[in-house]
Motif scaffolding. Structure first.
Motif, mmCIF file in Angstrom:
data_model
loop_
_atom_site.group_PDB
_atom_site.id
_atom_site.type_symbol
_atom_site.label_atom_id
_atom_site.label_comp_id
_atom_site.label_asym_id
_atom_site.label_seq_id
_atom_site.Cartn_x
_atom_site.Cartn_y
_atom_site.Cartn_z
ATOM 1 N N TYR A 1 0.854 -1.184 0.000
ATOM 2 C CA TYR A 1 0.000 0.000 0.000
ATOM 3 C C TYR A 1 0.890 1.234 0.000
ATOM 4 O O TYR A 1 1.130 1.840 1.034
ATOM 5 C CB TYR A 1 -0.948 0.005 1.207
ATOM 6 N N ASN B 1 -5.221 0.436 -4.053
ATOM 7 C CA ASN B 1 -4.327 -0.118 -3.039
ATOM 8 C C ASN B 1 -3.227 0.875 -2.677
ATOM 9 O O ASN B 1 -2.039 0.570 -2.772
ATOM 10 C CB ASN B 1 -3.731 -1.447 -3.510
ATOM 11 N N THR C 1 -8.655 0.646 -1.536
ATOM 12 C CA THR C 1 -8.450 -0.767 -1.822
ATOM 13 C C THR C 1 -8.648 -0.897 -3.335
ATOM 14 O O THR C 1 -8.770 0.105 -4.026
ATOM 15 C CB THR C 1 -9.465 -1.659 -1.082
ATOM 16 N N LEU D 1 -0.416 -1.083 6.692
ATOM 17 C CA LEU D 1 -1.254 -1.808 5.734
ATOM 18 C C LEU D 1 -0.421 -2.769 4.890
ATOM 19 O O LEU D 1 -0.897 -3.841 4.514
ATOM 20 C CB LEU D 1 -2.008 -0.833 4.830
ATOM 21 N N VAL E 1 -10.057 -0.996 10.778
ATOM 22 C CA VAL E 1 -9.060 -1.866 10.160
ATOM 23 C C VAL E 1 -8.405 -2.681 11.266
ATOM 24 O O VAL E 1 -7.830 -2.115 12.203
ATOM 25 C CB VAL E 1 -8.003 -1.044 9.392
ATOM 26 N N ARG F 1 -5.997 -6.141 12.529
ATOM 27 C CA ARG F 1 -5.028 -7.200 12.232
ATOM 28 C C ARG F 1 -4.791 -7.946 13.542
ATOM 29 O O ARG F 1 -4.426 -7.354 14.543
ATOM 30 C CB ARG F 1 -3.711 -6.651 11.701
#
Length: 166
Positions: free
Chosen positions: A48, A58, A68, A106, A130, A132
């Motif tokens: 990204y 992206n 995206t 990202l 977002v 993770r």
């Protein structure tokens, strides 16, 4: 008379049987969500980089916005300093740091986009948290001092002593 009694008993049995099979539906309605649970969208690992005038897939726009493959995403749980345009030197520095750090985060691996509340903002950007490995990437930016937790409205990044750009 016997036939009438039989009909009454069969009718009552069917009524009770229907109640037994289907239960009290008014009680069950309380437990039914009218909105489905949001299903996270898993984004595979890819780079990204920062967006350019020609690159809008992206890539990272600023510290709380990125593209995206098909959508412009606004990270909904944070507010990052503005970069287009910054209002002072302090905001410009923090905004550049937040933008570059978001690009790093990202690009570091797969992440999930989780809907939280409204689907889009007034600019048509998808509002997403977002994640993770169970942690908000926005929380990472906040813990590093280059973003704030979103409170529902923007607040200034410039102090009174910092020279304004305009």
């Amino acid at each position: 008379m016997a036939n009438t009694l039989t009909v009454l008993l069969v009718g009552a049995g069917l009524s009770l049987g229907g109640f037994w099979v289907y239960g009290n539906r008014s009680r069950d309605v309380e437990n039914v969500s009218l909105r489905p649970e949001p299903v996270p969208l898993v984004m595979s690992q890819r780079s990204y980089p920062l967006c350019s005038r020609t690159t809008r897939r992206n890539c990272v726009v600023d510290g709380d916005t990125f593209y995206t493959a098909k959508d412009k995403i606004r990270i909904s749980d944070i507010d990052a300093p503005e970069t287009h345009p910054p209002r002072c030197a302090e905001e410009a520095d923090l905004g550049d740091r937040a933008t570059n750090r978001l690009s790093e985060l990202l690009s570091a691996g797969a992440f999930e986009l989780v809907s939280a509340g409204r689907d889009e903002d007034r600019y048509g950007r998808k509002l997403r948290v977002v994640m993770r490995k169970g942690r908000s990437i926005g929380d990472i930016l906040v813990s590093e001092g280059i973003a704030r937790t979103w409170t529902g409205r923007r607040q200034p990044w410039c102090s009174e002593n910092d020279g304004s750009f305009g």
